[in-house]
Scaffold this active site. Structure first.
Site, PDB file in Angstrom:
ATOM      1  N   ASP A 115      28.255 -46.138  83.939  1.00 18.85           N
ATOM      2  CA  ASP A 115      27.087 -45.845  83.107  1.00 18.85           C
ATOM      3  C   ASP A 115      26.792 -44.348  83.086  1.00 18.85           C
ATOM      4  O   ASP A 115      26.476 -43.755  84.122  1.00 18.85           O
ATOM      5  CB  ASP A 115      25.859 -46.574  83.655  1.00 18.85           C
ATOM      6  CG  ASP A 115      25.926 -48.076  83.413  1.00 18.85           C
ATOM      7  OD1 ASP A 115      26.071 -48.468  82.244  1.00 18.85           O
ATOM      8  OD2 ASP A 115      25.848 -48.851  84.383  1.00 18.85           O
TER       9      ASP A 115
ATOM     10  N   MET B   1      24.304 -41.497  81.674  1.00 16.84           N
ATOM     11  CA  MET B   1      22.958 -41.318  81.112  1.00 16.84           C
ATOM     12  C   MET B   1      22.625 -39.833  81.037  1.00 16.84           C
ATOM     13  O   MET B   1      22.954 -39.074  81.945  1.00 16.84           O
ATOM     14  CB  MET B   1      21.926 -42.014  82.001  1.00 16.84           C
ATOM     15  CG  MET B   1      22.230 -43.468  82.280  1.00 16.84           C
ATOM     16  SD  MET B   1      20.963 -44.155  83.372  1.00 16.84           S
ATOM     17  CE  MET B   1      21.772 -45.677  83.880  1.00 16.84           C
TER      18      MET B   1
ATOM     19  N   MET C 288      25.009 -43.968  77.513  1.00 16.34           N
ATOM     20  CA  MET C 288      23.595 -44.041  77.142  1.00 16.34           C
ATOM     21  C   MET C 288      23.139 -42.612  76.883  1.00 16.34           C
ATOM     22  O   MET C 288      22.331 -42.039  77.616  1.00 16.34           O
ATOM     23  CB  MET C 288      22.795 -44.705  78.262  1.00 16.34           C
ATOM     24  CG  MET C 288      23.082 -46.187  78.366  1.00 16.34           C
ATOM     25  SD  MET C 288      22.205 -46.960  79.728  1.00 16.34           S
ATOM     26  CE  MET C 288      23.562 -47.230  80.849  1.00 16.34           C
TER      27      MET C 288
ATOM     28  N   SER D 180      29.187 -52.571  88.182  1.00 16.57           N
ATOM     29  CA  SER D 180      28.643 -51.282  87.743  1.00 16.57           C
ATOM     30  C   SER D 180      28.554 -50.308  88.912  1.00 16.57           C
ATOM     31  O   SER D 180      27.834 -50.559  89.888  1.00 16.57           O
ATOM     32  CB  SER D 180      27.256 -51.476  87.131  1.00 16.57           C
ATOM     33  OG  SER D 180      26.655 -50.222  86.907  1.00 16.57           O
TER      34      SER D 180
ATOM     35  N   GLY E  72      18.871 -52.599  88.708  1.00 16.97           N
ATOM     36  CA  GLY E  72      17.982 -53.418  89.514  1.00 16.97           C
ATOM     37  C   GLY E  72      16.859 -54.109  88.761  1.00 16.97           C
ATOM     38  O   GLY E  72      15.944 -54.656  89.371  1.00 16.97           O
TER      39      GLY E  72
ATOM     40  N   HIS F 110      30.142 -46.693  79.531  1.00 16.82           N
ATOM     41  CA  HIS F 110      28.974 -47.017  78.699  1.00 16.82           C
ATOM     42  C   HIS F 110      28.124 -45.755  78.548  1.00 16.82           C
ATOM     43  O   HIS F 110      27.514 -45.301  79.509  1.00 16.82           O
ATOM     44  CB  HIS F 110      28.200 -48.146  79.401  1.00 16.82           C
ATOM     45  CG  HIS F 110      26.939 -48.546  78.697  1.00 16.82           C
ATOM     46  ND1 HIS F 110      26.026 -49.401  79.279  1.00 16.82           N
ATOM     47  CD2 HIS F 110      26.426 -48.228  77.487  1.00 16.82           C
ATOM     48  CE1 HIS F 110      25.011 -49.586  78.445  1.00 16.82           C
ATOM     49  NE2 HIS F 110      25.224 -48.888  77.355  1.00 16.82           N
TER      50      HIS F 110
ATOM     51  N   MET G  11      22.405 -55.242  75.952  1.00 20.35           N
ATOM     52  CA  MET G  11      21.575 -54.844  77.088  1.00 20.35           C
ATOM     53  C   MET G  11      20.548 -55.943  77.352  1.00 20.35           C
ATOM     54  O   MET G  11      19.771 -56.295  76.470  1.00 20.35           O
ATOM     55  CB  MET G  11      20.859 -53.525  76.785  1.00 20.35           C
ATOM     56  CG  MET G  11      21.770 -52.308  76.680  1.00 20.35           C
ATOM     57  SD  MET G  11      22.692 -51.967  78.192  1.00 20.35           S
ATOM     58  CE  MET G  11      21.374 -51.695  79.372  1.00 20.35           C
TER      59      MET G  11
ATOM     60  N   ASP H   2      24.917 -56.715  80.074  1.00 18.15           N
ATOM     61  CA  ASP H   2      24.663 -55.634  81.025  1.00 18.15           C
ATOM     62  C   ASP H   2      23.184 -55.610  81.393  1.00 18.15           C
ATOM     63  O   ASP H   2      22.337 -55.253  80.574  1.00 18.15           O
ATOM     64  CB  ASP H   2      25.077 -54.306  80.384  1.00 18.15           C
ATOM     65  CG  ASP H   2      24.953 -53.123  81.340  1.00 18.15           C
ATOM     66  OD1 ASP H   2      24.534 -53.339  82.493  1.00 18.15           O
ATOM     67  OD2 ASP H   2      25.265 -51.994  80.922  1.00 18.15           O
TER      68      ASP H   2
ATOM     69  N   HIS I  69      32.686 -50.612  85.552  1.00 16.09           N
ATOM     70  CA  HIS I  69      31.691 -50.268  84.536  1.00 16.09           C
ATOM     71  C   HIS I  69      31.005 -48.967  84.961  1.00 16.09           C
ATOM     72  O   HIS I  69      30.436 -48.883  86.054  1.00 16.09           O
ATOM     73  CB  HIS I  69      30.657 -51.390  84.395  1.00 16.09           C
ATOM     74  CG  HIS I  69      29.712 -51.183  83.247  1.00 16.09           C
ATOM     75  ND1 HIS I  69      30.050 -51.488  81.936  1.00 16.09           N
ATOM     76  CD2 HIS I  69      28.443 -50.705  83.212  1.00 16.09           C
ATOM     77  CE1 HIS I  69      29.015 -51.200  81.151  1.00 16.09           C
ATOM     78  NE2 HIS I  69      28.035 -50.724  81.895  1.00 16.09           N
TER      79      HIS I  69
END
Length: 215
Positions: A34, A36, A67, A7, A144, A65, A136, A174, A32
């Site tokens: 992410d 957001m 979100m 990621s 983290g 991905h 998820m 993930d 990957h």
């Protein structure tokens, strides 16, 4: 062997080219990414400019991905930016079937992510349309975090559903994936491991990817 998808949320954004070069030379299968929006999740990450640059830096699969709310408004732009797989959240898509049709019509693989509180059986009526389910294993929004243990039960239940229907759907995990818990995750039925801090915060990221790949 598992598909390893580091990621980039955990990468060094001042030295992104260096991290991309490392991933390209490593045994990592996918990138990957992410995205957001600060609305669906309580954080903001990155968007089209970063994905466009990453696309130029690699020939590996870009696993994006989302979100975000209303992902259908942006699917075409993510395709143009370089996404190979586009994953939307079940919880953000009241018209999920339409979202999946849109993603596939644009030539991408269609993924669906579910948060820790969403039961796997929610996907029962739509699973045959999904190329990959992203479970998820932490609450989405921040890297983290620690792996939520009951995710293992969700993996087993989802694998059972996929097997019963003889589908090629992949299961991606993930959140909180480590070298220590990855064997149990794979044994439960996962196909794809997303790893952020485990890879990028290790002393030797490339060696860590190789270790995960060997499991």
């Amino acid at each position: 062997m598992p598909i390893i998808a580091p990621s980039l949320l955990s990468a060094d954004f001042l030295n992104l080219q260096k991290d991309c070069d490392m991933l390209n030379a490593s045994q990592a299968d996918w990138y990957h990414l992410d995205v957001m929006d600060g609305r669906f999740v309580p954080n903001i990450s990155f968007g089209f400019p970063i994905i466009e640059q990453v696309r130029k830096a690699t020939t590996k699969v870009c696993d994006v991905h989302l979100m975000i709310l209303e992902p259908g408004h942006y699917a075409e732009a993510f395709k143009k930016a370089g996404a190979d797989i586009l994953t939307v959240h079940f919880e953000a898509c009241p018209h999920l079937h339409r979202n999946l049709q849109q993603i596939k019509s644009l030539g991408m693989k269609a993924g669906v992510a579910i948060t820790p509180h969403t039961p796997v059986h929610s996907l029962s009526d739509i699973i045959h349309e999904i190329d990959m389910v992203c479970l998820m294993s932490v609450n989405p929004g921040f890297g983290g975090q620690k792996f939520i243990p009951y995710t293992l039960d969700k993996i087993r239940a989802l694998k059972q559903m996929i097997k019963e229907r003889s589908l090629p759907t992949l299961i991606e995990i993930d959140g909180g994936v480590t070298l220590e818990n990855a064997p149990a995750i794979l044994e439960a039925g996962a196909d794809v491991l997303v790893a952020g801090n485990t890879v990028f915060k290790s002393a030797d990221p490339s060696a860590m990817i190789a270790a995960l790949k060997k499991l």
